[in-house]
Design an enzyme around this catalytic site. Structure first.
Site, PDB file in Angstrom:
ATOM      1  N   TYR A 141     -35.624  34.649  68.639  1.00  0.00           N
ATOM      2  CA  TYR A 141     -35.976  36.221  68.376  1.00  0.00           C
ATOM      3  C   TYR A 141     -36.611  36.298  66.862  1.00  0.00           C
ATOM      4  O   TYR A 141     -35.714  37.394  66.058  1.00  0.00           O
ATOM      5  CB  TYR A 141     -35.033  37.624  68.986  1.00  0.00           C
ATOM      6  CG  TYR A 141     -35.123  39.320  68.597  1.00  0.00           C
ATOM      7  CD1 TYR A 141     -35.939  39.493  69.729  1.00  0.00           C
ATOM      8  CD2 TYR A 141     -34.279  39.634  67.945  1.00  0.00           C
ATOM      9  CE1 TYR A 141     -35.889  40.724  69.942  1.00  0.00           C
ATOM     10  CE2 TYR A 141     -34.151  41.108  68.321  1.00  0.00           C
ATOM     11  CZ  TYR A 141     -35.179  41.978  68.932  1.00  0.00           C
ATOM     12  OH  TYR A 141     -35.150  42.582  68.960  1.00  0.00           O
ATOM     13  N   HIS A 146     -41.526  42.373  65.043  1.00  0.00           N
ATOM     14  CA  HIS A 146     -41.185  42.616  66.760  1.00  0.00           C
ATOM     15  C   HIS A 146     -39.881  42.978  67.066  1.00  0.00           C
ATOM     16  O   HIS A 146     -39.644  43.957  67.783  1.00  0.00           O
ATOM     17  CB  HIS A 146     -41.683  41.269  67.567  1.00  0.00           C
ATOM     18  CG  HIS A 146     -40.565  41.500  69.144  1.00  0.00           C
ATOM     19  ND1 HIS A 146     -41.567  41.691  69.598  1.00  0.00           N
ATOM     20  CD2 HIS A 146     -39.711  41.339  69.231  1.00  0.00           C
ATOM     21  CE1 HIS A 146     -40.678  41.816  70.749  1.00  0.00           C
ATOM     22  NE2 HIS A 146     -39.995  41.485  70.326  1.00  0.00           N
ATOM     23  N   ARG A 155     -33.608  52.359  69.331  1.00  0.00           N
ATOM     24  CA  ARG A 155     -32.419  52.347  69.142  1.00  0.00           C
ATOM     25  C   ARG A 155     -32.750  53.815  67.796  1.00  0.00           C
ATOM     26  O   ARG A 155     -32.824  55.183  68.287  1.00  0.00           O
ATOM     27  CB  ARG A 155     -32.063  51.757  68.459  1.00  0.00           C
ATOM     28  CG  ARG A 155     -31.000  50.651  69.140  1.00  0.00           C
ATOM     29  CD  ARG A 155     -29.886  49.311  68.386  1.00  0.00           C
ATOM     30  NE  ARG A 155     -30.977  48.559  68.190  1.00  0.00           N
ATOM     31  CZ  ARG A 155     -31.262  47.415  68.185  1.00  0.00           C
ATOM     32  NH1 ARG A 155     -31.406  47.445  69.759  1.00  0.00           N
ATOM     33  NH2 ARG A 155     -31.818  46.400  67.833  1.00  0.00           N
ATOM     34  N   ASP A 262     -43.116  34.120  77.482  1.00  0.00           N
ATOM     35  CA  ASP A 262     -42.488  34.478  77.866  1.00  0.00           C
ATOM     36  C   ASP A 262     -42.128  36.421  79.108  1.00  0.00           C
ATOM     37  O   ASP A 262     -42.072  37.264  78.170  1.00  0.00           O
ATOM     38  CB  ASP A 262     -41.298  34.774  76.818  1.00  0.00           C
ATOM     39  CG  ASP A 262     -39.667  35.787  77.491  1.00  0.00           C
ATOM     40  OD1 ASP A 262     -39.536  35.246  78.355  1.00  0.00           O
ATOM     41  OD2 ASP A 262     -38.863  35.552  77.009  1.00  0.00           O
ATOM     42  N   THR A 382     -40.731  36.877  70.417  1.00  0.00           N
ATOM     43  CA  THR A 382     -42.445  37.182  70.277  1.00  0.00           C
ATOM     44  C   THR A 382     -42.924  36.917  68.725  1.00  0.00           C
ATOM     45  O   THR A 382     -42.365  38.063  67.636  1.00  0.00           O
ATOM     46  CB  THR A 382     -42.511  39.043  70.506  1.00  0.00           C
ATOM     47  OG1 THR A 382     -41.956  38.553  72.198  1.00  0.00           O
ATOM     48  CG2 THR A 382     -43.278  39.574  70.419  1.00  0.00           C
TER      49      THR A 382
HETATM   50 CA    CA Z   1     -38.657  36.209  74.306  1.00  0.00          CA
END
Ligand code: CA
Length: 448
Positions: A141, A146, A155, A262, A382
């Site tokens: 991640y 992203h 959030r 993904d 991403t």
């Molecule tokens: Ca992913």
């Protein structure tokens, strides 16, 4: 070793091709049936050159690899794992030998028409397979843009990045069994989703959805199917349990890279991910491109990564350029009669934007003694850039569906529709040489 930009092959290669002699990526393919009676040809190892595939199983019979002294039966396998396990010294020597063989002044194969016919296939006539048998798959991640976009949407915009994000490459263990090669279609996944709007209007239940009147959840096909633009690296050398890989040594353990999509079901993901992370919103399908581009071929495209602030712990520190300048693009092709009109580029990004590099990801992955094996796949997460047209998912591009994208056929997309094909492409370019990955594509069929 990277190959000289001036090198040319006797096989004609279009300037727009991803596969010049400087690339020579490896993959697994089945050649077209020869027409002879009996069993059809079996999967084997190949190398892409221009619009052709060099058949290494046939090529080894000509003796070109004899001087390299390795077991050439690795070319008869249905995955690259055994070939990769020979080690970078040998796989690099194989690539160098192939480069020599294809170099424009070398008559060895060029002037041997009978051999040439046996070892070269038109790329459009072969069937590509998953390049490696993937034991374990990890998804990181590692794009700050992203993570910041997602944190802002779900959030708190003021604290979009969680406190750990700049201290470690966040990741999760994904599902290897559902990773498929480019061109494999799949059905829209079904699952549980929360339904605040349904609770207030219990009479309106969309077709195909099962829901109890008082339940806070519904079951049915995802309404928020998304792609994630990613790249993946393939582990080329395993470690023993208890061993760690340093950022300095990490590159010895990375064989090459692919494009990776993904696929994600956002509504399923949003309901299930607390407290243990992604599960059914992610594991129904991930798509990977068939050609593995070696780190040798990518060597000329190294660039510096973003400055990391605050300073990271010593085991994550590194020196040298560890990012790669690889242009990335995502297109959506709706099911339409007019293919030219039907394809829309929805994102242009670049692998160089990654905050955490592959060496850091691998060092972190193994710092606790977790062992890795040849063929393991590690995806980047991403890859989003700073500008809205470079975001790597529909979630970000349409900002959770609030800003639909206009398609060239006049329709709009918030997420991915049934019968849409998503195509991702990637290439690096420098000194007139283009080293590319081809594409990873997948079509979404209606829920089964
Ligand atoms: Ca992913």
């Amino acid at each position: 070793m990277p190959m000289k930009p001036t090198l040319k092959s006797w096989i004609p290669v279009d300037p727009s091709s991803d596969f010049p002699i400087q690339n020579l990526p490896f993959g697994i393919f089945t050649p077209p049936p020869s027409g002879e009676a009996g069993r059809g040809p079996l999967p084997r190892v190949g190398v892409a050159i221009g619009d052709q595939v060099l058949d290494l199983l046939e090529l080894k019979k000509t003796g070109v690899f004899n001087a390299l002294k390795f077991d050439t039966n690795v070319f008869a396998k249905s995955s690259l794992n055994d070939f990769i396990s020979l080690g970078k010294k040998t796989t690099g020597a194989v690539r160098t030998r192939i480069s020599k063989l294809l170099e424009e002044r070398n008559p060895e194969l060029r002037d041997n028409e009978m051999a040439r016919k046996k070892v070269l296939h038109k790329m459009k006539d072969v069937q590509m397979h998953l390049p490696v048998e993937i034991g374990d798959y990890t998804d990181f991640y590692s794009s700050m843009e992203h993570a910041r976009n997602v944190g802002t949407m779900f959030r708190d915009p003021a604290n979009a990045l969680l406190p750990n994000w700049k201290h470690l490459p966040v990741g999760y263990h994904g599902r290897a069994s559902s990773i498929v090669v480019s061109g494999t279609d799949f059905h829209r996944p079904k699952g549980q989703t929360p339904t605040p709007e349904l609770r207030s209007q219990p009479a309106v239940v969309p077709q195909g959805e099962e829901k109890q009147p008082d339940s806070p959840v519904a079951f049915g096909p995802t309404k928020q199917l998304d792609f994630e633009l990613e790249m993946a690296f393939i582990i080329g050398k395993g470690t023993k349990l208890g061993e760690s890989v340093s950022t300095k040594d990490a590159e010895d353990y990375i064989f090459g890279m692919c494009l990776f999509n993904d696929w994600s079901a956002r509504d399923i993901q949003a309901w299930e991910y607390v407290p243990l992370g992604p599960f059914l919103g992610k594991n129904f399908c991930s798509s990977v491109s068939p050609w593995v581009v070696t780190m040798d071929a990518l060597e000329p495209f190294r660039v510096a990564g973003p400055k990391q602030d605050p300073e990271v712990l010593p085991y994550l520190q590194y020196s040298g350029n560890k990012n790669y300048d690889i242009n990335l693009e995502v297109c959506i092709q709706p099911e339409t009669l007019n293919l030219k009109l039907g394809t829309t580029v929805v994102s242009r990004s670049n692998f160089k934007y990654m905050y955490w590099n592959m060496a850091q990801q691998l060092a972190h992955h193994t710092v606790n003694g977790c062992n890795i094996r040849t063929g393991d796949m590690m995806a980047s997460g991403t890859i989003s850039g700073a500008t809205p047209d470079s975001f790597g998912s529909m979630l970000e591009l349409t900002w959770k569906g609030t800003k639909p994208i206009k398609m060239s056929d006049g329709t709009e997309r918030k997420f991915i529709n049934d019968n849409d094909t998503v195509i991702m492409k990637g290439f690096a370019e420098k000194d007139g040489v283009r080293v590319g990955f081809g594409e990873v594509k997948g079509k979404v069929l209606p829920a089964a």
